[in-house]
Design a protein around this motif. Structure first.
Motif, PDB file in Angstrom:
ATOM      1  N   HIS A 179      -1.694   6.149  -8.584  1.00  0.00           N
ATOM      2  CA  HIS A 179      -1.065   5.525  -9.475  1.00  0.00           C
ATOM      3  C   HIS A 179      -2.135   4.927 -10.676  1.00  0.00           C
ATOM      4  O   HIS A 179      -3.139   4.798 -10.593  1.00  0.00           O
ATOM      5  N   ASP A 196      -3.085   2.578 -12.504  1.00  0.00           N
ATOM      6  CA  ASP A 196      -3.620   1.520 -12.826  1.00  0.00           C
ATOM      7  C   ASP A 196      -5.135   1.219 -13.302  1.00  0.00           C
ATOM      8  O   ASP A 196      -5.626   2.313 -13.491  1.00  0.00           O
ATOM      9  N   ASN A 197      -5.481   0.331 -13.560  1.00  0.00           N
ATOM     10  CA  ASN A 197      -6.937   0.044 -14.373  1.00  0.00           C
ATOM     11  C   ASN A 197      -7.034   0.826 -15.577  1.00  0.00           C
ATOM     12  O   ASN A 197      -8.168   1.214 -15.832  1.00  0.00           O
ATOM     13  N   LEU A 253       6.079   3.152 -16.775  1.00  0.00           N
ATOM     14  CA  LEU A 253       5.431   2.516 -15.468  1.00  0.00           C
ATOM     15  C   LEU A 253       6.490   2.066 -14.426  1.00  0.00           C
ATOM     16  O   LEU A 253       6.014   1.880 -13.443  1.00  0.00           O
ATOM     17  N   SER A 286       5.095   2.583  -8.062  1.00  0.00           N
ATOM     18  CA  SER A 286       4.840   1.354  -7.567  1.00  0.00           C
ATOM     19  C   SER A 286       3.824   1.892  -6.220  1.00  0.00           C
ATOM     20  O   SER A 286       3.707   3.087  -6.069  1.00  0.00           O
ATOM     21  N   CYS A 296       1.307   5.506  -3.060  1.00  0.00           N
ATOM     22  CA  CYS A 296       1.956   5.156  -4.186  1.00  0.00           C
ATOM     23  C   CYS A 296       3.292   6.056  -4.093  1.00  0.00           C
ATOM     24  O   CYS A 296       3.300   6.957  -3.613  1.00  0.00           O
TER      25      CYS A 296
END
Length: 311
Positions: free
Chosen positions: A255, A257-258, A269, A273, A279
């Protein structure tokens, strides 16, 4: 500090878990879509009743390799005839790329797994910085088959799946478009790979060949490339229970993120999820290679190592 082999480092976990700082894994992970698909071949590759994965390379009239030359003990003739309603046979010419498991009698001395790419797809790999030390994981369209009254068919209500079927740890990238003669002089065994043997069909100046390591740097005792022999849930990309094979369930570290860059071609994006340690991704319908930067993600290296070790 002396660097220890990665396969040893994986067994020497640092305090608190994870890999010790000496362990160096691939910087880039590449998911490469290959084999029969709706446009080329027109049917899924089979998962045999015993779980054997039989990836079928895409048909190609410009290549000399035939389905009857695949390295398998399966009686291919009736399997191909039944599943394709006579469209494909042992004489169907195919593009044997990636070349991961060539039959011994068709190997030249020194043969290793190799993968060719050119044109826009190769430009994408170059642009993503894919090179020596990185890992290619190949996936394709698969479905369970069964034999009923002596004939093969796709098992009733069996799901259509995207499944990982092979790997290649890159040792070297050879420029075939700019240095075909030099590449063959360095590795004579590549002369039978389709991106070299059929040079009139592969005229792109960035025609390249990705050569595997002889021995895996990730999984001790394993080769640097090959096929995953039998289906297992760990090889399935398609989310379990999904009718759409392009909806995937992946380890959570995929995923974006960050602030991490997403898997290439998947920057929207809304496709992503996550939850319950996994993910979910609605993968794009087109595209050959999807690249993820996994530098600094020891869990990604451990995941890849587990796949190869269990092959």
């Amino acid at each position: 500090m002396n660097q220890i082999p990665l396969s040893s480092a994986l067994r020497q976990k640092a305090p608190g878990g994870g890999l010790p700082p000496e362990a160096v894994g691939p910087r880039k992970l590449v998911l490469s879509r290959k084999g029969f698909d709706a446009g080329y071949g027109g049917m899924p590759s089979p998962i045999l009743p015993d779980g054997t994965l039989l990836p079928l390379p895409i048909p190609s009239q410009r290549d000399a390799f035939k389905l009857g030359q695949l390295n398998t003990t399966v009686d291919l003739a009736p399997l191909l005839a039944d599943l394709s309603d006579g469209v494909h046979s042992m004489d169907t010419c195919v593009h044997m790329d990636p070349d991961l498991d060539r039959r011994a009698d068709l190997q030249s001395p020194g043969w290793r797994p190799a993968f060719g790419q050119s044109g826009a797809a190769q430009s994408h790999l170059e642009g993503q910085g894919v090179g020596p030390g990185d890992l290619l994981l190949f996936f394709g369209w698969f479905r369970q088959v069964e034999q009923v009254r002596g004939r093969w068919r796709y098992a009733w209500r069996s799901p259509q799946l995207h499944v990982l079927f092979g790997w290649l740890e890159i040792e070297q990238v050879l420029s075939i478009g700019a240095g075909r003669a030099d590449a063959i002089a360095q590795h004579p065994w590549i002369a039978t790979h389709p991106h070299i043997a059929n040079h009139e069909a592969y005229t792109s100046p960035n025609n390249a060949l990705y050569v595997a390591r002889k021995d895996s740097a990730l999984a001790e005792g394993c080769p640097g490339g090959g096929l995953f022999r039998r289906f297992s849930p760990s090889l399935q990309l398609t989310d379990r229970g999904e009718k759409n094979r392009s909806i995937w369930s992946l380890p959570e570290w995929f995923h974006p993120d960050n602030g991490r860059e997403p898997l290439s071609y998947h920057g929207n994006l809304s496709r992503w999820s996550k939850g319950d340690g996994l993910c979910r991704l609605k993968s794009v319908a087109k595209g050959q290679e999807f690249v993820l930067d996994i530098g600094g993600l020891p869990q990604a290296t451990e995941w890849a190592t587990d796949l190869i070790t269990a092959h």
